[in-house]
Motif scaffolding. Structure first.
Motif, PDB file in Angstrom:
ATOM      1  N   ASN A  18     -36.830  79.291  80.293  1.00  0.00           N
ATOM      2  CA  ASN A  18     -36.857  80.592  80.956  1.00  0.00           C
ATOM      3  C   ASN A  18     -38.242  80.921  81.475  1.00  0.00           C
ATOM      4  OD1 ASN A  18     -37.164  81.259  77.759  1.00  0.00           O
ATOM      5  ND2 ASN A  18     -38.415  82.647  78.978  1.00  0.00           N
ATOM      6  N   SER A  56     -40.516  84.539  81.929  1.00  0.00           N
ATOM      7  CA  SER A  56     -40.476  85.849  81.287  1.00  0.00           C
ATOM      8  C   SER A  56     -41.509  86.782  81.888  1.00  0.00           C
ATOM      9  CB  SER A  56     -40.714  85.715  79.776  1.00  0.00           C
ATOM     10  OG  SER A  56     -41.995  85.153  79.519  1.00  0.00           O
ATOM     11  N   ASN A 116     -43.715  89.861  80.649  1.00  0.00           N
ATOM     12  CA  ASN A 116     -44.177  90.337  79.342  1.00  0.00           C
ATOM     13  C   ASN A 116     -44.993  91.613  79.515  1.00  0.00           C
ATOM     14  OD1 ASN A 116     -43.462  87.760  77.662  1.00  0.00           O
ATOM     15  ND2 ASN A 116     -44.571  87.003  79.445  1.00  0.00           N
ATOM     16  N   SER A 175     -37.175  79.841  69.251  1.00  0.00           N
ATOM     17  CA  SER A 175     -37.754  79.926  70.582  1.00  0.00           C
ATOM     18  C   SER A 175     -39.279  79.868  70.519  1.00  0.00           C
ATOM     19  CB  SER A 175     -37.317  81.217  71.288  1.00  0.00           C
ATOM     20  OG  SER A 175     -37.833  82.349  70.614  1.00  0.00           O
ATOM     21  N   ASP A 205     -42.504  80.897  73.252  1.00  0.00           N
ATOM     22  CA  ASP A 205     -42.905  81.484  74.537  1.00  0.00           C
ATOM     23  C   ASP A 205     -44.421  81.439  74.673  1.00  0.00           C
ATOM     24  OD1 ASP A 205     -40.369  82.766  75.806  1.00  0.00           O
ATOM     25  OD2 ASP A 205     -40.279  83.376  73.701  1.00  0.00           O
ATOM     26  N   SER A 220     -29.844  86.161  80.943  1.00  0.00           N
ATOM     27  CA  SER A 220     -30.949  87.127  80.939  1.00  0.00           C
ATOM     28  C   SER A 220     -31.019  87.740  79.546  1.00  0.00           C
ATOM     29  CB  SER A 220     -30.749  88.215  81.999  1.00  0.00           C
ATOM     30  OG  SER A 220     -29.570  88.958  81.722  1.00  0.00           O
ATOM     31  N   GLN A 263     -40.374  91.631  76.185  1.00  0.00           N
ATOM     32  CA  GLN A 263     -40.168  90.480  77.068  1.00  0.00           C
ATOM     33  C   GLN A 263     -38.840  90.602  77.806  1.00  0.00           C
ATOM     34  OE1 GLN A 263     -40.702  87.449  73.786  1.00  0.00           O
ATOM     35  NE2 GLN A 263     -42.010  86.504  75.353  1.00  0.00           N
ATOM     36  N   LYS A 314     -36.486  88.094  79.954  1.00  0.00           N
ATOM     37  CA  LYS A 314     -36.373  86.669  80.234  1.00  0.00           C
ATOM     38  C   LYS A 314     -35.205  86.374  81.170  1.00  0.00           C
ATOM     39  CE  LYS A 314     -38.027  85.404  75.587  1.00  0.00           C
ATOM     40  NZ  LYS A 314     -37.752  84.590  74.379  1.00  0.00           N
ATOM     41  N   GLY A 359     -33.289  82.670  82.709  1.00  0.00           N
ATOM     42  CA  GLY A 359     -33.361  81.217  82.622  1.00  0.00           C
ATOM     43  C   GLY A 359     -32.025  80.538  82.720  1.00  0.00           C
TER      44      GLY A 359
END
Length: 318
Positions: free
Chosen positions: A103, A105, A107, A158, A160, A255, A285, A287, A289
């Motif tokens: 993804n 993102s 932020n 995850s 990020d 999403s 966040q 996201k 992807g």
């Protein structure tokens, strides 16, 4: 007198002949039995037309046919007839099984910095600042359907990468701030497949954030880094376009919104030896992807069909 006797004799003979030529009325009404046919043959009488045909006999035969499946507003089709004890697996639960995703993102960080004089523990300054940046990340997990319906449960992890700077600047180019570098989280997930290609889900779990506190008051930039442990809470939705595949696996777009709650973190930066800095940071966040379903889904429990064949009587004549 003799003439009368002769006449009566002739009449009686005629009546007897006619009586022998025709069967009794009840015999006419009776069925053409074997005894009656033998009697006709012994007297040379032709069989009535009703007795010339072969007697009808009724025979009931059975025929196995599929059970008819009727549905309002749909085309009528026969249902499949399963033999007793046949194991039949229904379609797999969509979005179940292993998955990986990538993804980008957006932020959004809010940072409150409190400066405290060490010797007296008195607050000398407070600064509130915010920032936005674009990052990227990866996610992997597994979902399954424990109740053989649209509810999915599982876990995911995850990572990020943000490298997000949030700072308070002073005249002359000096600053006091913090960089959020990497966020890692391990989450429990709960989802619901509303349609065969649409999933909504929520997740929650611990989050680990790499923080680097930086300042420049009178010379070179000095920094102190640490890991902060907080809580991640998120909700999201995924959609599988029917024809999207990659390397033979189903592909979905998703999403997701995440909120990272972090505790306050205290830094003792050598660039400001008389003070300590307590930072309170929250990160949101957003996201977007692609999600790759690595398996064919989680099979639902097998169903044992025990449907007896439908027996319909069919009448025929020999």
């Amino acid at each position: 007198m003799q003439f009368v006797v002769v006449a009566l004799s002739v009449a009686l003979v005629g009546l007897a002949t006619r009586a022998r030529a025709a069967p009794p009325a009840r015999a006419e009404a009776a069925s053409c039995s074997a005894a009656l046919l033998a009697d006709y043959a012994s007297r040379g009488i032709a069989q009535p037309e009703r007795c010339s045909r072969k007697p009808r006999t009724t025979n009931i035969r059975t025929q196995q046919e599929p059970a008819k499946l009727y549905s309002v507003g749909r085309r009528i089709e026969p249902a499949k007839l399963y033999s007793v004890g046949t194991l039949v697996r229904p379609p797999t639960a969509s979005f179940a099984g292993w998955f990986i995703s990538g993804n980008v993102s957006g932020n959004f960080s809010a940072l409150d910095q409190t400066e405290i004089f060490k010797m007296t523990n008195v607050v000398t300054n407070r600064f509130s600042d915010s920032s936005q940046t674009v990052g990227f990340g990866f996610n992997a997990g597994y979902l399954f359907a424990p109740w053989n319906n649209g509810i999915l449960v599982g876990a995911s992890a995850s990572v990020d990468v943000l490298n997000q700077d949030t700072s308070h600047t002073f005249p002359g180019g000096f600053f006091l701030g913090q960089t959020a570098g990497v966020i890692g989280s391990v989450n429990a997930q709960l989802g619901f497949v509303g349609t065969p290609h649409f999933l909504i889900y929520g997740e929650a779990g611990p989050a680990f954030v790499r923080l680097d506190q930086k300042l420049n008051f009178s010379g070179p930039v000095t920094s102190v880094d640490t890991w902060a442990t907080g809580v991640n809470v998120g909700i999201g939705a995924a959609y599988e376009p029917p024809d999207w595949q990659f390397a033979g696996h189903r592909l979905a777009i998703f999403s997701q919104v995440n909120r990272i709650f972090l505790p306050s973190v205290t830094f003792d930066n050598p660039g400001s030896p008389g003070f300590i800095y307590r930072n309170q940071n929250d990160i949101v966040q957003l996201k977007f992807g692609l999600r790759l379903e690595l398996g064919d889904g989680e099979p639902r429990a097998p169903i044992i069909h025990d449907v007896p064949p439908v027996v319909r009587p069919v009448f025929g004549f020999h």
